[in-house]
Design an enzyme around this catalytic site. Structure first.
Site, PDB file in Angstrom:
ATOM      1  N   LYS A   1       5.797   4.310   0.676  1.00 11.04           N
ATOM      2  CA  LYS A   1       5.367   2.942   0.356  1.00 11.04           C
ATOM      3  C   LYS A   1       5.453   2.000   1.549  1.00 11.04           C
ATOM      4  O   LYS A   1       6.312   2.162   2.419  1.00 11.04           O
ATOM      5  CB  LYS A   1       6.233   2.398  -0.764  1.00 11.04           C
ATOM      6  CG  LYS A   1       5.836   2.962  -2.095  1.00 11.04           C
ATOM      7  CD  LYS A   1       6.252   2.066  -3.238  1.00 11.04           C
ATOM      8  CE  LYS A   1       5.675   2.652  -4.524  1.00 11.04           C
ATOM      9  NZ  LYS A   1       6.612   2.742  -5.605  1.00 11.04           N
TER      10      LYS A   1
ATOM     11  N   LYS B   1       7.800  -0.232   6.128  1.00  8.23           N
ATOM     12  CA  LYS B   1       7.411   1.128   5.754  1.00  8.23           C
ATOM     13  C   LYS B   1       8.672   1.870   5.337  1.00  8.23           C
ATOM     14  O   LYS B   1       9.655   1.860   6.069  1.00  8.23           O
ATOM     15  CB  LYS B   1       6.838   1.799   7.006  1.00  8.23           C
ATOM     16  CG  LYS B   1       5.610   2.550   6.727  1.00  8.23           C
ATOM     17  CD  LYS B   1       4.907   2.914   7.998  1.00  8.23           C
ATOM     18  CE  LYS B   1       3.576   2.250   7.932  1.00  8.23           C
ATOM     19  NZ  LYS B   1       2.429   2.967   7.994  1.00  8.23           N
TER      20      LYS B   1
ATOM     21  N   GLY C   1       0.842  -1.188   0.000  1.00 12.48           N
ATOM     22  CA  GLY C   1       0.000   0.000   0.000  1.00 12.48           C
ATOM     23  C   GLY C   1       0.868   1.225   0.000  1.00 12.48           C
ATOM     24  O   GLY C   1       2.097   1.155   0.105  1.00 12.48           O
ATOM     25  N   GLU C   2       0.208   2.346  -0.157  1.00  7.87           N
ATOM     26  CA  GLU C   2       0.940   3.590  -0.130  1.00  7.87           C
ATOM     27  C   GLU C   2       0.177   4.486   0.818  1.00  7.87           C
ATOM     28  O   GLU C   2      -0.993   4.789   0.603  1.00  7.87           O
ATOM     29  CB  GLU C   2       0.976   4.183  -1.547  1.00  7.87           C
ATOM     30  CG  GLU C   2       2.233   4.927  -1.813  1.00  7.87           C
ATOM     31  CD  GLU C   2       2.486   5.104  -3.302  1.00  7.87           C
ATOM     32  OE1 GLU C   2       2.412   4.129  -4.060  1.00  7.87           O
ATOM     33  OE2 GLU C   2       2.761   6.245  -3.684  1.00  7.87           O
TER      34      GLU C   2
ATOM     35  N   SER D   1       0.358   7.657   4.103  1.00  2.24           N
ATOM     36  CA  SER D   1       0.754   9.053   4.215  1.00  2.24           C
ATOM     37  C   SER D   1       2.273   9.219   4.317  1.00  2.24           C
ATOM     38  O   SER D   1       2.773  10.333   4.259  1.00  2.24           O
ATOM     39  CB  SER D   1       0.057   9.686   5.407  1.00  2.24           C
ATOM     40  OG  SER D   1      -0.329   8.721   6.331  1.00  2.24           O
ATOM     41  N   PHE D   2       3.019   8.127   4.488  1.00  3.66           N
ATOM     42  CA  PHE D   2       4.473   8.256   4.667  1.00  3.66           C
ATOM     43  C   PHE D   2       5.248   7.917   3.413  1.00  3.66           C
ATOM     44  O   PHE D   2       6.371   8.326   3.238  1.00  3.66           O
ATOM     45  CB  PHE D   2       4.962   7.284   5.737  1.00  3.66           C
ATOM     46  CG  PHE D   2       4.142   7.323   6.972  1.00  3.66           C
ATOM     47  CD1 PHE D   2       4.367   8.301   7.908  1.00  3.66           C
ATOM     48  CD2 PHE D   2       3.149   6.403   7.178  1.00  3.66           C
ATOM     49  CE1 PHE D   2       3.603   8.357   9.046  1.00  3.66           C
ATOM     50  CE2 PHE D   2       2.387   6.453   8.316  1.00  3.66           C
ATOM     51  CZ  PHE D   2       2.604   7.432   9.255  1.00  3.66           C
TER      52      PHE D   2
ATOM     53  N   ASP E   1      -3.626  10.713  13.987  1.00  6.55           N
ATOM     54  CA  ASP E   1      -4.078  10.571  12.595  1.00  6.55           C
ATOM     55  C   ASP E   1      -4.856   9.262  12.421  1.00  6.55           C
ATOM     56  O   ASP E   1      -4.626   8.515  11.474  1.00  6.55           O
ATOM     57  CB  ASP E   1      -2.849  10.614  11.664  1.00  6.55           C
ATOM     58  CG  ASP E   1      -3.245  10.797  10.204  1.00  6.55           C
ATOM     59  OD1 ASP E   1      -4.372  11.276   9.951  1.00  6.55           O
ATOM     60  OD2 ASP E   1      -2.437  10.457   9.323  1.00  6.55           O
TER      61      ASP E   1
END
Ligand code: AMP
Length: 445
Positions: A30, A48, A24-25, A27-28, A142
């Site tokens: 990949k 991450k 997944g991709e 907010s940081f 978040d």
């Protein structure tokens, strides 16, 4: 074009981990699937990958270091475990336990709202995770659907605790823009940026999450940001008729726009609706956790840096490669893969690459996407005006053999529920180009 042999055949190693597909991709940056090549037991992990310069040049290095150290020590059943951190000259790698059950919100995208008892069970696990991290001085800041993952037993795991400082949230025109869409889950005091307390703002986000679990849609939703802000500031929302009065009372107390009068976690733990069928989490605190890796990432020395290295291609023929992609057709991936819709999916096609690219473009344009092409990669970007428009999808075509291509599709931004809606329509537009082998047709019929 990306040649499959180059893209899939060689191994990329970082430290003792072999990097695999992109999960997944966020907010940081990949998140990649990886395998611990030295492990004899469970070897699957998620890594991450974060831009190191951005972190080192921020004013928050000390806070990030402290929070990652704390998170490495936390071994709570509902908190995604940080196993190790590593750094290269340019990147930071956060190695996490891998969970294979997908995102909690995939369930809602597939089945619609959850029954009250089921939603309560997830909410209890969420509050347990948040309460425990708060007690250690780590706030999430978040919380949103992408951070709620499930393991293979359906246990909720909250990810990204302590990593909020990495998040690519930006303020433009005085408004908060998160990397993945609009700030539907963000508390009013965070939006107006007057300084806020991580405890109460996390509680607010848990309230929005509980509402979505039980309603199947968001409490605050507006096509433009200013209108959305107004609704959040006033906590202007209404309950659907199927919510019980006890659930409504609790949610009303959580979605209180005033953080000073908002219900606290100790009060939630005492709430009658919350307490029903409550199971105390049981776990043992890990005592000897080595934090040398965290120190090494954040100091200036180059002693412990790792590097990404490629190893010789492992030869793989087309059929081995396809069998890795777990399904031959979109329907198969869509319906059968662990009963979940993935944010990343692949399919094979015998059509020429140009035709595949045009078909993807044709299917995406009527759905309101801007298409950016570069070689055999494409980015589908929703227009920024609405919530739906924030979706972004990346696709890439690989050549497996002269007349066989593999296509990868990945969500790179946008709301999870919207992505699922988009994907259903989009995939039916691609039916003509998906290759389905005969044996697979029999299996799926
Ligand atoms: P994030 O950056 O945490 O938002 O992650 C982006 C996406 O990667 C998530 O929405 C998940 O689908 C996937 N992901 C993140 N961490 C993990 C993990 N530990 N195990 C499996 N999938 C993950």
């Amino acid at each position: 074009m990306s040649r499959a042999s180059a893209a899939m055949g060689s191994r990329t190693l970082v430290g003792k981990y072999e990097l695999g597909r992109t999960l997944g991709e966020g907010s940081f940056g990949k998140v990649k699937f990886a395998r611990n090549t030295k492990s004899t037991g469970e070897c699957a992990v998620a890594i991450k990958i974060i831009d190191r310069q951005r972190v080192l040049s921020s004013h928050m290095v000390e806070q990030i270091k402290r929070e990652i150290s704390t998170m490495k020590m936390i071994k709570h059943p509902n908190v995604l475990n940080i196993l190790e951190v590593m750094a290269s000259k340019t990147k930071i790698y956060i190695v996490l336990e891998y969970v294979g059950g997908g995102e909690l919100f995939d369930k809602i995208a597939r089945q619609g709202k959850l029954k009250e008892g089921v939603a309560r069970r997830y909410f209890q696990q969420l509050i347990n995770a948040v309460d425990y991290c708060h007690s250690r001085g780590v706030y999430h800041r978040d919380l949103k659907p992408e951070n709620l993952l499930l393991d293979s037993h359906g246990v909720l795991k909250v990810s990204d605790f302590g990593l909020s400082a990495f998040s690519k949230q930006v303020r433009e025109d005085g408004l908060l823009h998160t990397a993945c869409g609009t700030p539907n889950y963000v508390a009013p005091e965070v939006l107006n940026d007057k300084g806020y307390d991580g405890t109460t703002s996390d509680v607010w986000s848990c309230g929005v999450i509980l509402f979505v679990l039980m309603a199947g849609y968001l409490p605050f939703e507006e096509p433009n940001l200013m209108a959305l802000y107004r609704k959040i500031y006033k906590a202007d929302f209404s309950f659907p008729p199927w919510f019980s009065s006890n659930a409504k009372r609790l949610i009303k107390r959580i979605l209180d726009p005033n953080p000073l009068t908002r219900i606290t976690i100790p009060e939630i733990l005492e709430n009658d609706w919350f307490k029903k069928d409550y199971k105390q989490p049981c776990f043992r605190q890990e005592e000897d956790v080595n934090l040398d890796d965290v120190d090494a990432v954040f100091n200036d020395s180059e002693d412990h840096l790792v590097s990404e290295r490629k190893e010789k291609p492992v030869s793989m023929n087309a059929f081995e490669l396809i069998s890795r992609s777990q399904g031959f057709s979109l329907e198969n991936l869509f319906d059968k893969q662990m009963g979940l819709v993935k944010r990343e999916t692949r399919f094979t096609s015998t059509c020429p690459a140009n035709e595949i690219m045009s078909k993807i473009e044709e299917a995406a344009k009527p759905l309101g996407f801007n298409v950016h092409k570069r070689n055999y990669k494409m980015k589908l970007q929703g227009d920024k005006s609405g919530r739906k428009g924030q979706l972004a999808v990346a696709t890439e075509v690989f050549e497996v053999a002269p007349s066989l291509h593999m296509v990868e599709l990945r969500k790179t931004g946008g709301d999870t529920l919207e992505f699922h809606k988009f994907y259903k329509t989009f995939s039916s537009g691609l039916k003509d180009i998906v290759w389905t082998s005969d044996s697979n047709k029999e299996e799926t019929s």
